[in-house]
Motif scaffolding. Structure first.
Motif, PDB file in Angstrom:
ATOM      1  N   PHE A   1       0.846  -1.186   0.000  1.00 37.91           N
ATOM      2  CA  PHE A   1       0.000   0.000   0.000  1.00 37.91           C
ATOM      3  C   PHE A   1       0.884   1.240   0.000  1.00 37.91           C
ATOM      4  O   PHE A   1       1.841   1.328   0.766  1.00 37.91           O
ATOM      5  N   CYS A   2       0.551   2.195  -0.871  1.00 42.79           N
ATOM      6  CA  CYS A   2       1.395   3.370  -1.066  1.00 42.79           C
ATOM      7  C   CYS A   2       0.550   4.612  -1.276  1.00 42.79           C
ATOM      8  O   CYS A   2      -0.643   4.536  -1.558  1.00 42.79           O
ATOM      9  N   VAL A   3       1.211   5.748  -1.187  1.00 42.45           N
ATOM     10  CA  VAL A   3       0.636   7.013  -1.627  1.00 42.45           C
ATOM     11  C   VAL A   3       1.640   7.645  -2.575  1.00 42.45           C
ATOM     12  O   VAL A   3       2.853   7.536  -2.361  1.00 42.45           O
ATOM     13  N   PRO A   4       1.175   8.282  -3.641  1.00 46.44           N
ATOM     14  CA  PRO A   4       2.110   8.880  -4.592  1.00 46.44           C
ATOM     15  C   PRO A   4       2.842  10.072  -3.977  1.00 46.44           C
ATOM     16  O   PRO A   4       2.249  10.877  -3.264  1.00 46.44           O
ATOM     17  N   VAL A   5       4.105  10.147  -4.284  1.00 46.40           N
ATOM     18  CA  VAL A   5       4.920  11.274  -3.830  1.00 46.40           C
ATOM     19  C   VAL A   5       4.583  12.524  -4.639  1.00 46.40           C
ATOM     20  O   VAL A   5       4.579  13.635  -4.116  1.00 46.40           O
ATOM     21  N   PHE A   6       4.278  12.329  -5.922  1.00 44.78           N
ATOM     22  CA  PHE A   6       3.948  13.437  -6.821  1.00 44.78           C
ATOM     23  C   PHE A   6       2.559  13.208  -7.431  1.00 44.78           C
ATOM     24  O   PHE A   6       2.425  12.938  -8.626  1.00 44.78           O
ATOM     25  N   PRO A   7       1.499  13.308  -6.654  1.00 46.18           N
ATOM     26  CA  PRO A   7       0.163  12.992  -7.167  1.00 46.18           C
ATOM     27  C   PRO A   7      -0.267  13.854  -8.347  1.00 46.18           C
ATOM     28  O   PRO A   7      -1.022  13.396  -9.194  1.00 46.18           O
ATOM     29  N   ARG A   8       0.207  15.071  -8.416  1.00 42.57           N
ATOM     30  CA  ARG A   8      -0.187  15.940  -9.537  1.00 42.57           C
ATOM     31  C   ARG A   8       0.396  15.479 -10.860  1.00 42.57           C
ATOM     32  O   ARG A   8      -0.069  15.894 -11.921  1.00 42.57           O
ATOM     33  N   ASP A   9       1.418  14.638 -10.813  1.00 45.36           N
ATOM     34  CA  ASP A   9       2.030  14.114 -12.039  1.00 45.36           C
ATOM     35  C   ASP A   9       1.295  12.901 -12.594  1.00 45.36           C
ATOM     36  O   ASP A   9       1.613  12.422 -13.672  1.00 45.36           O
ATOM     37  N   ILE A  10       0.320  12.387 -11.856  1.00 46.73           N
ATOM     38  CA  ILE A  10      -0.446  11.222 -12.289  1.00 46.73           C
ATOM     39  C   ILE A  10      -1.665  11.722 -13.061  1.00 46.73           C
ATOM     40  O   ILE A  10      -2.516  12.424 -12.496  1.00 46.73           O
ATOM     41  N   PRO A  11      -1.767  11.405 -14.346  1.00 46.76           N
ATOM     42  CA  PRO A  11      -2.873  11.945 -15.169  1.00 46.76           C
ATOM     43  C   PRO A  11      -4.255  11.687 -14.579  1.00 46.76           C
ATOM     44  O   PRO A  11      -5.128  12.550 -14.651  1.00 46.76           O
ATOM     45  N   GLU A  12      -4.472  10.514 -14.009  1.00 53.40           N
ATOM     46  CA  GLU A  12      -5.787  10.194 -13.465  1.00 53.40           C
ATOM     47  C   GLU A  12      -6.132  11.060 -12.251  1.00 53.40           C
ATOM     48  O   GLU A  12      -7.290  11.178 -11.892  1.00 53.40           O
ATOM     49  N   GLY A  13      -5.146  11.644 -11.621  1.00 52.31           N
ATOM     50  CA  GLY A  13      -5.375  12.417 -10.419  1.00 52.31           C
ATOM     51  C   GLY A  13      -5.898  13.817 -10.647  1.00 52.31           C
ATOM     52  O   GLY A  13      -6.364  14.471  -9.726  1.00 52.31           O
ATOM     53  N   ASP A  14      -5.876  14.288 -11.886  1.00 53.80           N
ATOM     54  CA  ASP A  14      -6.294  15.671 -12.134  1.00 53.80           C
ATOM     55  C   ASP A  14      -7.737  15.784 -12.621  1.00 53.80           C
ATOM     56  O   ASP A  14      -8.158  16.869 -13.025  1.00 53.80           O
ATOM     57  N   GLY A  15      -8.447  14.663 -12.625  1.00 59.20           N
ATOM     58  CA  GLY A  15      -9.826  14.711 -13.088  1.00 59.20           C
ATOM     59  C   GLY A  15      -9.996  14.556 -14.582  1.00 59.20           C
ATOM     60  O   GLY A  15     -11.109  14.529 -15.075  1.00 59.20           O
ATOM     61  N   HIS A  16      -8.893  14.450 -15.324  1.00 58.30           N
ATOM     62  CA  HIS A  16      -8.974  14.319 -16.777  1.00 58.30           C
ATOM     63  C   HIS A  16      -8.692  12.902 -17.247  1.00 58.30           C
ATOM     64  O   HIS A  16      -8.698  12.636 -18.439  1.00 58.30           O
ATOM     65  N   GLY A  17      -8.416  11.972 -16.324  1.00 57.71           N
ATOM     66  CA  GLY A  17      -8.053  10.622 -16.708  1.00 57.71           C
ATOM     67  C   GLY A  17      -9.219   9.744 -17.101  1.00 57.71           C
ATOM     68  O   GLY A  17      -9.030   8.646 -17.579  1.00 57.71           O
ATOM     69  N   ARG A  18     -10.432  10.203 -16.901  1.00 56.67           N
ATOM     70  CA  ARG A  18     -11.601   9.383 -17.247  1.00 56.67           C
ATOM     71  C   ARG A  18     -12.408  10.061 -18.301  1.00 56.67           C
ATOM     72  O   ARG A  18     -12.690  11.176 -18.304  1.00 56.67           O
TER      73      ARG A  18
END
Length: 110
Positions: free
Chosen positions: A93-110
């Motif tokens: 189990f983890c949490v991203p260090v740079f969540p803003r760099d994950i495309p799905e995290g910005d609301g545009h991944g779906r």
């Protein structure tokens, strides 16, 4: 965000059935669970019976409460009990260090 990395060692004689079962679970997770942002299934290049799941959820509740309560998850758990070797299941189990760099995290991944 909350990330789950799962390593699964599958019985050699059940690989095809495993691939079918995890495919159903992974696709249903992304399609049916608003909190599941990503669910990738990978196969080891060194061990054809080892699979790695990479799952991203909006938060821990999306994984622990929503995902684990989904009907497709219950079907998957039943299949995994038969197809995965005893002792061959490890969750990280983890949490991203740079969540803003994950495309799905910005609301545009779906």
């Amino acid at each position: 965000m909350f990330t789950v990395i799962v390593t699964l060692d599958v019985h050699p004689e059940h690989v095809d059935e495993f691939v079918d079962a995890i495919g159903v679970n992974a696709r249903a997770s992304v399609r049916d669970e608003p909190g599941c942002l990503r669910f990738d299934v990978h196969r080891s290049v060194d061990d054809p019976y080892r699979f790695v799941l990479y799952e991203i959820y909006t938060d821990q509740d999306a994984f622990y409460q929503q995902h684990r309560a989904a009907p497709h998850y219950a079907v998957w758990r039943e299949a995994a009990a038969r197809l995965v070797r005893s002792g061959g299941h490890v969750n990280t189990f983890c949490v991203p260090v740079f969540p803003r760099d994950i495309p799905e995290g910005d609301g545009h991944g779906r």
